[in-house]
Design an enzyme around this catalytic site. Structure first.
Site, PDB file in Angstrom:
ATOM      1  N   ASP A  47       4.404  -6.229   3.265  1.00  0.00           N
ATOM      2  CA  ASP A  47       4.503  -5.530   3.760  1.00  0.00           C
ATOM      3  C   ASP A  47       5.107  -5.420   5.292  1.00  0.00           C
ATOM      4  OD1 ASP A  47       3.093  -2.531   5.365  1.00  0.00           O
ATOM      5  OD2 ASP A  47       0.705  -3.193   5.816  1.00  0.00           O
TER       6      ASP A  47
ATOM      7  N   GLU B 117      -4.817   1.296   3.158  1.00  0.00           N
ATOM      8  CA  GLU B 117      -4.828   0.062   4.016  1.00  0.00           C
ATOM      9  C   GLU B 117      -3.925   0.392   5.649  1.00  0.00           C
ATOM     10  OE1 GLU B 117      -2.484  -1.979   6.612  1.00  0.00           O
ATOM     11  OE2 GLU B 117      -2.133  -0.323   6.066  1.00  0.00           O
TER      12      GLU B 117
ATOM     13  N   HIS C  31       0.458  -1.290  -0.093  1.00  0.00           N
ATOM     14  CA  HIS C  31       0.013  -0.177  -0.210  1.00  0.00           C
ATOM     15  C   HIS C  31       0.682   1.179   0.036  1.00  0.00           C
ATOM     16  CE1 HIS C  31       0.330   1.405   4.006  1.00  0.00           C
ATOM     17  NE2 HIS C  31       0.450  -0.504   4.546  1.00  0.00           N
TER      18      HIS C  31
ATOM     19  N   ASP D 289       6.730   1.682   5.718  1.00  0.00           N
ATOM     20  CA  ASP D 289       5.486   1.610   6.160  1.00  0.00           C
ATOM     21  C   ASP D 289       4.384   1.960   4.838  1.00  0.00           C
ATOM     22  OD1 ASP D 289       2.583   0.225   6.994  1.00  0.00           O
ATOM     23  OD2 ASP D 289       2.351   1.072   8.862  1.00  0.00           O
TER      24      ASP D 289
ATOM     25  N   HIS E 189       5.089   3.124  12.682  1.00  0.00           N
ATOM     26  CA  HIS E 189       4.340   4.410  12.817  1.00  0.00           C
ATOM     27  C   HIS E 189       4.733   5.914  13.555  1.00  0.00           C
ATOM     28  CE1 HIS E 189      -0.214   2.265  11.139  1.00  0.00           C
ATOM     29  NE2 HIS E 189       0.895   2.114  10.660  1.00  0.00           N
TER      30      HIS E 189
END
Length: 351
Positions: free
Chosen positions: A242, A221, A70, A187, A322
């Site tokens: 991923d 995603e 993604h 990511d 993240h």
């Protein structure tokens, strides 16, 4: 073995992370990927959600494979224009406010104008706010300081900024001499770069795949539904590419390909997992098996949507997911090698 060139993958990755693409505003990066694939004469089409599907015809068209990664990322959106001229934000994706404190950002207005700012605590100055270090990092206290001469909400609106405008974070991508890649949005743009380089290698070397293979570059995603549609009835195996999550109790690291055993959605397909492990062993590919406790992928979204598929999940190990992320070129290389062999193998015996 003519594996995809890791240095080329990393250079492509630096381009990808530099294109803002928070979930909900991904047309620019989808257009970039679309152009990249068209130069390789790869068949592509967009779905109605704005994602991109590339297809390489295989020897057997009765059974299909699908691989997905993604391009959408974490981001934010303007929640409120404060009387002070600062912006209150609402988060896009699952991350914490403290992970973006002090970050440079870009605000894109609905007419396409782009302005810069910095994400800060309202109570930043220790010379003014006694409890600056103790104040909670949340929506009430975090705000965007615009790099514009504004004194109130009216002047901000005169710039074209309004509630609903997208906010993207400066990736601050950096390559180190020791082989690390530091950047936001690894990511999942690291995986997108790996898939694009894989497609390039397949086309350059005129490698004939055993099955028709689709590559879904999904764009939702981070908000849960990027890869849960546009799966052909012939699709048997569905592999999400991923990030592998790193932390206490995890076996994933920044140097190997991570093969996911289970995440918050439950176990991934046991036979496919064993097949991937066997491929890694046969070809000397460094790998780790792992469980991601607070994680979901496009493959698990497809399962939840009711597709009758064999699903799996692999990817490069990403530290500080993240937040301001990092991986190593060896993890990218090992992931690329496993994918290179996987797409050329026979499907697992599922009956």
């Amino acid at each position: 073995m003519p594996y995809p060139n890791t240095n080329d993958t990393i250079q492509l990755l630096t381009k990808l992370v530099s294109i803002p693409s928070p979930s909900g505003n991904t047309n620019e990066i989808i257009s970039f990927v679309e152009s990249y694939l068209k130069q390789l004469n790869v068949e592509t089409k967009r779905n109605r959600k704005g994602g991109l599907i590339a297809t390489i015809q295989g020897i057997d068209n009765s059974k299909h494979r699908m691989l997905t990664a993604h391009v959408d990322t974490l981001g934010a959106i303007v929640k409120e224009i404060k009387p002070s001229g600062r912006l209150k934000i609402d988060l896009i994706g699952g991350f914490t406010y403290n992970s973006i404190e002090g970050e440079y950002c870009e605000i894109e207005t609905s007419c396409g104008k782009k302005l810069t700012g910095t994400i800060l605590m309202h109570q930043t100055s220790v010379h003014v706010y006694k409890n600056a270090g103790k104040a909670e990092r949340n929506q009430e206290n975090i705000e965007v300081r615009l790099d514009e001469v504004v004194h109130n909400a009216e002047e901000v609106r005169e710039l074209g900024i309004e509630v609903g405008d997208f906010i993207s974070f400066d990736p601050r991508v950096q390559l180190t001499s020791s082989g690390f890649i530091k950047s936001r949005h690894l990511d999942d743009k690291a995986s997108v770069a790996i898939l694009l380089q894989l497609i390039k290698q397949l086309k350059t070397d005129k490698i004939e795949l055993p099955y028709t293979t689709h590559f879904l570059i999904s764009n939702n995603e981070e908000i849960g539904y990027g890869g849960n549609s546009n799966i052909t009835p012939e699709t048997v195996e569905y592999l999400a590419v991923d990030m592998g999550a790193i932390g206490d109790g995890q076996s994933t690291d920044e140097y190997t390909v991570s093969i996911c055993v289970k995440d918050s959605s439950g176990p991934y397909h046991y036979q496919l997992r064993k097949h991937l492990v066997q491929l890694a062993k046969e070809h000397g590919i460094d790998y780790k098996l792992d469980i991601y406790p607070y994680y979901g992928s496009d493959a698990s979204a497809a399962i939840r949507a009711g597709y009758d598929i064999i699903h799996g999940l692999i990817g490069p190990g990403i530290d500080s997911s993240h937040a301001y992320e990092r991986t190593h070129q060896s993890s990218i290389e090992n992931t690329a090698k496993l994918l290179y062999h996987y797409v050329q193998t026979a499907m697992i015996q599922y009956q």
